[in-house]
Design an enzyme around this catalytic site. Structure first.
Site, mmCIF file in Angstrom:
data_model
loop_
_atom_site.group_PDB
_atom_site.id
_atom_site.type_symbol
_atom_site.label_atom_id
_atom_site.label_comp_id
_atom_site.label_asym_id
_atom_site.label_seq_id
_atom_site.Cartn_x
_atom_site.Cartn_y
_atom_site.Cartn_z
ATOM 1 N N GLU A 143 55.566 38.884 10.296
ATOM 2 C CA GLU A 143 54.426 39.055 8.814
ATOM 3 C C GLU A 143 54.182 39.932 7.723
ATOM 4 O O GLU A 143 53.660 39.882 7.077
ATOM 5 C CB GLU A 143 53.439 39.961 10.317
ATOM 6 C CG GLU A 143 53.006 38.683 10.888
ATOM 7 C CD GLU A 143 52.601 38.048 11.070
ATOM 8 O OE1 GLU A 143 51.155 36.967 9.861
ATOM 9 O OE2 GLU A 143 52.378 36.692 11.464
ATOM 10 N N SER B 73 30.688 32.984 72.702
ATOM 11 C CA SER B 73 30.759 34.533 73.785
ATOM 12 C C SER B 73 31.295 34.853 73.530
ATOM 13 O O SER B 73 30.767 36.275 73.796
ATOM 14 C CB SER B 73 31.656 33.338 74.629
ATOM 15 O OG SER B 73 31.510 32.687 75.025
#
Length: 787
Positions: free
Chosen positions: A67, A445
Site C-alpha cells: 500500500e 413422574s
C-alpha cells in the site's frame, strides 16, 4: 499559496483529527466462561484491536509493500502518486485512480464519505496532512491496521487472520500475511473466499513488491508463491463452543444494556464451567445418538457420481456443501465389501468402517417398523453415497445419522443458582431453539417429588400405606370420567409412600393429591418456584400434567439439594465495559443452612430479608452483607425427600445410575403419556442436573423409551465427569428427623423391623400387633379411600 487557499475554502468541512485520540473502534461483545475461556464474539464488525508491538514485523512490511512503501518517509501525501492519478483521471475522463497513502486511506475511512470527487480528495489530503502532524507514524499505522476493512465482515488484521485462517496474527505464514496485505484494494472481490484466483494473483503482487524492497529473499518469495490458497470462513478462535449459552447471555445483556453491547468492547463472564460445559455437550449428543440408533437407519444424506471425483481435492470440494451437525462428519463412500467400507472425509481423509460398527443400521420400513439387522456392509452402504460418521474412543469409525429427536440438559449450583452447564439441543446451527429454557413440556413422574414433599408436610410419612389400586373419578358424563392407570397397567395394592415413589406408582400419587386437595398442593408447589400458570387445579397435576422447562425443573430440585431453600438460576456473573470498568456483578441469594438456624418456618417469606453473615472472628459492623435465599420447605422435609429419591437410584426406576458408584446421588425419572417426553432430574448437595428428551413436534419416542432409559444416560454421562474426583456430599441429618424401626409390610413401628426416617412431629401410629383397620393417616381418601 494554493494549499493555504484550499485550506481556507474547505475549513468548514475539515474534520477535527484530534478526535482520533479518543476513537472507539467498534469491538464486538466477548463472552467468557467463569474460568476465562472465550465462548463467543458477537458483533456486526469482527475486530480484534492490537497494539503496534503486537503486529509482527512481517505483517507491517507486507502492508507497506502493498500500500505505501514510503510511509515512514513522507508527510502523509505521496505527491508523485497524486500526479500519476491525476494524469490517468484526466486522460480517461473519469475519477478512477486514488493515489492514496496509508495516512490518506485512514483519513478517508475515519472521516469522509465514499464518493469520488476532487473536493473529497482535497479534504482527504488536508486531513492526512493534519493527522501526520498530530500523531506518530506508529500511531497512524496502528490505527490503520486495526481499522481497515478486509472482507467477510473482518475489520483490522487481527480479525482477518482469525476469519480467513483461524489463527492469531503471530502465527501467520508469509503466504498468509501477503494474502491479507493484498486485500485493502478490493476486499469484497479479491478475498480468498469470494475469488481464490484473484486473491492468489494479488498475493503474488505483494510478494513481488516485498522481494523488490528486500523485505524477503527470493527463496522466501518462491516458496510463498507455491503455497496453495487455502481458506474458509472461520468463526473467531473460541476456546469453547457453547452457542446456546452465548445466545442466552446475549439476550440478557441486550435487555440490560441495549445495542451498545455489540460495539463497545463489552466483556462478559458467565457462571459456566468450561470443563462441565464440554461434558454436557458430549453427554447430550451421545445420549441422543444412542437413542436414535435404537430406531433404525434412514439412509444416506446424498449421492455423488464417483467418476467425477478423481482425487481427494475434488472429493473435499464435493463434500463442502454438507454441514457437520453435532460434530458428525460427512463422508463419501468410495468402495464396499461384505465386511468393510472405504470412505473419504474432509477432516480425516480416507477411513474405514467395519461391519460391527454399522450393525445398528436396521432399515426403517414404510410403516415405521424396522427391518432385519444387516449381515454385510453392502446391506447398508453403496459407493457414491454421502453419510455421516464419527470416530469412537477406540479410534475406529462408526456410521451415524443426525437424530430426529431433540434433548436438553442443564446443571445448576444449588447453593446460589449459578448455571454451571447448559445445552439446548443437538446442534445450534440447525436450530437456535433453546430447549433448556424455552421448551415447556410435561415432566411426567419427575414432578411427583413436589407432591410427596407436600404430603410429608401434611402429616404423611415415608411409611404411610397408600393403596395402589384401580380408581374411578366420576365426571358429569361418561366422557368426563377418568380411570387413571399406572405405566405398566398393573396394580400392587397397599404400598408405603417410599415404595410408591421408588416404583413411580401413578394411582398412589392421585390418591395423595385427592386426599390433600388441589388448592393446598398447588399452593405448596409454589415454594419450588412454579407459577400459577404452571400449576393447573386438577388431579392430573399429580402425574406431571403441566408445562415446564428443564431449567425450572432443576431449580425445583435444587430446593431438595440445598436443604429447603429456593434459589434463582442466573447466568451472568460480571460485565466489564470497554475501558475495563466493572458495569455489573451478580448478587445471587445464597442458600446457607447455617445462617437459618432458629428460623421461624411459620413466616417463610421473612427469609427474603438481607441478613449479615458473621464468623466468630469477624466484627459485626464490617461483616459482608449477604442476601439469603428463602427457606421454603423445612430442612427435615428436604432430607426425607432426598433419602427417598436415593432409593429411586438404589432400586427403582433409575438403577442405571448405580454405575456412578456413589451414595450421595438422588433423583427421579419421568415419562409422559405415549412416551412423548423422557426426563431425569438428579442431584447431590453440590450439583443439580436435569435431562429431557423428546421431539420438537410432539410424538411418541417409541416402545420402552422412558426416563430411565432415554434421559437418564445423559445425566449419567455428565455426572461421571462432573463428580470425578469429588468427595461424596449429602445433606446431614437435621434436627426434626428421627429414625425408627418399622414393619416393611404395615409401615407401623416394629422393634425387629427395618429403619425408616420420620419427621419428629409425624411418627408412625400403632404397632404391628394392631389391626391395619385402626391405622390412620391424615386427609380424606377420595371416593374410595387411601387404603
Amino acid at each position: 499559496m494554493v494549499f493555504a487557499g484550499a485550506l481556507q475554502y474547505l475549513q468548514p468541512e475539515i474534520p477535527d483529527v484530534a478526535t482520533l485520540r479518543d476513537v472507539k473502534l467498534q469491538v464486538p461483545l466477548r463472552i467468557y466462561s467463569r474460568d476465562g475461556k472465550l465462548l463467543a464474539q458477537i458483533g456486526e464488525q469482527r475486530r480484534i484491536p492490537l497494539s503496534y508491538a503486537e503486529f509482527p514485523d512481517q505483517v507491517i512490511k507486507a502492508f507497506l509493500a502493498a500500500e505505501d512503501d514510503q510511509f515512514f518517509q513522507h508527510n502523509g501525501i505521496d505527491y508523485p502518486g497524486l500526479l500519476r492519478a491525476l494524469a490517468v483521471n484526466l486522460s480517461s475522463g473519469s475519477r478512477r485512480e486514488g493515489g492514496g497513502t496509508i495516512t490518506m486511506q485512514l483519513a478517508r475511512n475515519m472521516f469522509l464519505s465514499p464518493e469520488r470527487s476532487y473536493q473529497r480528495k482535497a479534504l482527504e489530503i488536508i486531513s492526512a496532512w493534519r493527522i501526520e502532524h498530530a500523531f506518530s507514524k506508529q500511531e497512524i499505522l496502528t490505527l490503520y491496521l486495526n481499522k481497515i476493512f478486509l472482507g467477510q465482515r473482518a475489520y483490522g488484521v487481527g480479525a482477518a487472520a482469525e476469519v480467513y485462517f483461524g489463527k492469531p496474527v503471530s502465527e501467520l505464514t508469509l503466504a498468509e500475511t501477503a494474502l491479507l496485505a493484498g486485500l485493502p484494494r478490493a476486499p469484497s472481490r479479491e478475498n480468498p473466499i469470494t475469488n481464490p484466483e484473484l486473491a492468489k494473483n494479488r498475493r503474488a503482487y505483494v510478494l513481488r513488491r516485498m522481494s523488490e524492497l528486500n523485505f524477503i529473499s527470493s527463496a522466501e518469495r518462491a516458496e510463498a508463491e507455491q503455497a496453495p490458497v487455502q481458506s474458509s470462513v472461520h468463526g473467531f478462535g473460541v476456546d469453547l463452543d457453547a452457542p446456546y449459552i452465548s445466545e442466552l447471555a446475549r439476550l440478557e445483556l441486550e435487555k440490560q444494556f441495549g445495542q451498545r453491547i455489540y460495539t463497545d468492547n463489552f466483556s462478559v463472564f458467565t457462571t459456566v464451567d468450561s470443563r462441565l460445559q464440554r461434558a454436557a455437550t458430549s453427554a447430550l449428543r451421545l445420549g441422543l445418538l444412542e437413542y436414535d440408533s435404537r430406531h433404525g437407519y434412514r439412509g444416506a444424506i446424498g449421492k455423488i457420481d464417483l467418476n467425477t471425483l478423481t482425487d481427494d481435492a475434488k472429493r473435499a470440494r464435493a463434500l463442502s456443501s454438507y454441514s457437520a451437525p453435532g460434530g458428525l462428519q460427512p463422508a463419501l463412500v468410495l468402495s464396499t465389501t461384505a465386511d468393510t467400507a472405504a470412505l473419504y472425509s474432509r477432516e480425516a481423509g480416507q477411513i474405514q468402517i467395519e461391519l460391527k460398527n454399522l450393525k445398528w443400521a436396521r432399515p426403517v420400513l414404510a410403516d415405521g417398523a424396522m427391518g432385519k439387522a444387516p449381515t454385510q456392509v453392502t446391506d447398508v452402504l453403496q459407493p457414491g453415497e454421502v453419510v455421516y460418521v464419527a470416530q469412537q474412543t477406540n479410534n475406529r469409525w462408526r456410521l451415524m445419522q443426525v437424530p430426529q429427536a431433540q434433548a436438553a440438559f442443564v446443571a445448576i449450583d444449588p447453593a446460589d443458582g449459578a448455571i454451571i452447564a447448559l445445552e439446548g439441543g443437538f446442534d445450534f446451527n440447525a436450530s437456535h431453539f433453546n430447549r433448556a429454557v424455552q421448551a415447556k413440556r410435561q415432566p411426567g413422574s419427575s414432578f411427583k417429588p413436589f407432591l410427596y414433599s407436600a404430603a410429608l408436610e401434611q402429616g404423611f410419612t415415608p411409611a404411610s400405606l397408600i393403596n395402589d389400586a384401580p380408581l374411578v373419578l366420576e365426571g358429569s358424563s361418561d366422557a368426563d370420567t377418568w380411570r387413571p392407570q399406572n405405566s405398566n397397567l398393573g396394580f400392587m395394592g397397599p404400598l408405603r409412600l417410599r415404595e410408591a415413589l421408588v416404583r413411580s406408582r401413578n394411582l398412589v400419587s392421585i390418591r395423595l393429591m385427592n386426599s390433600m386437595g388441589t388448592a393446598l398442593v398447588t399452593g405448596y408447589m409454589k415454594n419450588f418456584g412454579f407459577t400459577d400458570e404452571e400449576l393447573p387445579q386438577n388431579l392430573s397435576l399429580a402425574l406431571g400434567a403441566t408445562q415446564v422447562a428443564p431449567l425450572e425443573m432443576a431449580r425445583g430440585y435444587a430446593v431438595f439439594a440445598n436443604g429447603g431453600m429456593r434459589i434463582d438460576p442466573y447466568l451472568i456473573e460480571r460485565v466489564y465495559g470497554g475501558a475495563g470498568e466493572l458495569l455489573y456483578t451478580a448478587e445471587p441469594a445464597i442458600a446457607c443452612s447455617s445462617c437459618m438456624a432458629g428460623f421461624d418456618y411459620s413466616s417463610r417469606e421473612s427469609a427474603h430479608a438481607t441478613q449479615r453473615v458473621v464468623s466468630e472472628s469477624t466484627d459485626q459492623r464490617s461483616a459482608p452483607v449477604v442476601k439469603l435465599a428463602p427457606q421454603v420447605i423445612t430442612a427435615a422435609n428436604a432430607f426425607l425427600m432426598t433419602d427417598m429419591m436415593k432409593d429411586v437410584i438404589r432400586r427403582g426406576t433409575a438403577t442405571r445410575a448405580k454405575v456412578l458408584n456413589r451414595n450421595d446421588i438422588a433423583g427421579k425419572t419421568g415419562t409422559t403419556n405415549d412416551r412423548r417426553d423422557a426426563w431425569f432430574s438428579g442431584f447431590n448437595s453440590d450439583l443439580v442436573g436435569t435431562a429431557w428428551v423428546g421431539f420438537d413436534q410432539e410424538r411418541p419416542l417409541g416402545d420402552n423409551e422412558e426416563g430411565g432409559r432415554t434421559a437418564l444416560p445423559i445425566w449419567i454421562y455428565f455426572m461421571k465427569e462432573a463428580l470425578r474426583g469429588q468427595p461424596e456430599h449429602t445433606l446431614t441429618q437435621p434436627e426434626g428427623v428421627v429414625s425408627m424401626r418399622i414393619s416393611a409390610e404395615t409401615g407401623k413401628a416394629n422393634e425387629r423391623g427395618m429403619f425408616e426416617y420420620f419427621l419428629a412431629d409425624h411418627l408412625p401410629e400403632g404397632n404391628d400387633e394392631e389391626s391395619s383397620e385402626s391405622a390412620s393417616s391424615p386427609g380424606a381418601a377420595g371416593n374410595d379411600g387411601l387404603f
